[in-house]
Design an enzyme around this catalytic site. Structure first.
Site, mmCIF file in Angstrom:
data_model
loop_
_atom_site.group_PDB
_atom_site.id
_atom_site.type_symbol
_atom_site.label_atom_id
_atom_site.label_comp_id
_atom_site.label_asym_id
_atom_site.label_seq_id
_atom_site.Cartn_x
_atom_site.Cartn_y
_atom_site.Cartn_z
ATOM 1 N N LYS A 1 4.932 0.844 14.979
ATOM 2 C CA LYS A 1 4.777 1.246 13.575
ATOM 3 C C LYS A 1 4.307 2.693 13.524
ATOM 4 O O LYS A 1 3.470 3.101 14.330
ATOM 5 C CB LYS A 1 3.776 0.339 12.846
ATOM 6 C CG LYS A 1 3.765 0.537 11.331
ATOM 7 C CD LYS A 1 5.043 0.045 10.682
ATOM 8 C CE LYS A 1 5.224 0.595 9.277
ATOM 9 N NZ LYS A 1 5.657 2.005 9.256
ATOM 10 N N SER B 1 0.568 4.047 7.105
ATOM 11 C CA SER B 1 1.477 2.892 7.102
ATOM 12 C C SER B 1 1.388 1.995 8.329
ATOM 13 O O SER B 1 2.086 0.977 8.387
ATOM 14 C CB SER B 1 2.925 3.374 6.925
ATOM 15 O OG SER B 1 3.149 3.743 5.586
ATOM 16 N N LYS C 1 0.984 -1.596 7.532
ATOM 17 C CA LYS C 1 2.037 -2.578 7.239
ATOM 18 C C LYS C 1 2.170 -3.649 8.313
ATOM 19 O O LYS C 1 2.766 -4.699 8.060
ATOM 20 C CB LYS C 1 3.370 -1.867 6.993
ATOM 21 C CG LYS C 1 3.364 -1.011 5.717
ATOM 22 C CD LYS C 1 4.739 -0.427 5.426
ATOM 23 C CE LYS C 1 4.758 0.378 4.138
ATOM 24 N NZ LYS C 1 4.296 1.767 4.308
ATOM 25 N N SER D 1 9.216 1.709 6.795
ATOM 26 C CA SER D 1 7.952 1.981 6.096
ATOM 27 C C SER D 1 8.149 2.114 4.589
ATOM 28 O O SER D 1 7.526 2.957 3.940
ATOM 29 C CB SER D 1 7.291 3.246 6.660
ATOM 30 O OG SER D 1 5.912 3.075 6.759
#
Length: 273
Positions: free
Chosen positions: A221, A58, A61, A116
């Site tokens: 992230k 993720s 993203k 997420s």
């Protein structure tokens, strides 16, 4: 009289052994790939397997958000509905966003970055001029334009193990993401209540370093799939002012990533002015 010798100062930043940056301490890092970059001087302070290509999960993203924000034709206040097309048919992951849930585009972005949320990222990639194929093409084109030659995307969520990069190239992604105020704000928010059309859902930040205020960052992230292990990227502010990018891939546990982040932050806060 003898001339006073000039005092020379080493301006090149480095991590110091007296600050705990020892061989033994480095061995205790859980992440298989690590890259620490002093952004102020563009000096790598530490690297481990920094050029090894690996799934990023993720962390993807961040690029999803960049491509999403670069097309300015879609008003962020407009609502976007989750459809069957947004379900995860690769890993069959669960989501609290049921088919039919309706969110503002701003909220989709918010929970994709902060929590997420995979269906949010999938919906964003579908709701793009040219649809999902055009969105993925734009992600890959942006990566190439940024010089991320070992980076590749197959989807917008990161659930595909074919979404790959290296710790060094992810530093470029973090730099780029930091230029967007919405990415900075959303990725660092600790919690948010989202209106989904039929009621509300509360979301929290997926990164415990951020949730519990253990580091001072401007962008973050996390990411996890079985193939990647636990990943985390951060743009830290050392002494609240000096930007250092930290990318970590492939820890066996989420706590391992967190502990690596704490350890590296301590090295930085002690070693750098």
């Amino acid at each position: 009289t003898a001339a006073t010798p000039a005092i020379t100062t080493n301006t090149k930043p480095e991590l110091l052994s007296r600050c705990g940056f020892t061989e033994a301490s480095r061995r205790h890092l859980f992440s298989r790939g690590v890259y620490v970059l002093d952004e102020q001087t563009n000096t790598p302070l530490f690297e481990r397997n920094a050029d090894t290509v690996a799934p990023i999960a993720s962390v993807t993203k961040l690029m999803t958000a960049i491509v999403w924000l670069d097309q300015k034709s879609l008003p962020m206040a407009n609502r976007l509905e989750v459809t069957e097309d947004d379900l995860d048919n690769l890993k069959f992951t669960h989501s609290r966003l049921n088919v039919g849930a309706s969110l503002s585009r701003a909220d989709m972005l918010h929970i994709a970055l902060m929590s997420s949320e995979n269906r949010a990222a999938a919906a964003m990639s579908r709701d793009y001029p040219g649809g999902r194929p055009a969105f993925i093409a734009a992600m890959n084109a942006r990566a190439q334009a940024m010089g991320m030659t070992h980076t590749h995307f197959e989807n917008a969520t990161g659930l595909s193990p074919e979404n790959v990069s290296t710790p060094r190239e992810l530093a470029e992604l973090v730099k780029a993401a930091n230029r967007y105020q919405l990415i900075r704000n959303d990725s660092l928010d600790k919690q948010k209540i989202i209106n989904i059309g039929r009621g509300q859902l509360q979301y929290i930040n997926s990164n415990r370093l951020i949730r519990y205020g253990q580091v001072n960052a401007t962008v973050q992230k996390t990411g996890f799939i079985n193939e990647s292990g636990h990943n985390m990227v951060l743009r830290l502010l050392v002494h609240d002012r000096r930007p250092v990018i930290v990318t970590m891939l492939g820890s066996g546990t989420a706590n391992g990533s967190r502990l690596d982040g704490v350890r590296i932050a301590k090295w930085l806060n002690c070693s750098l002015n």
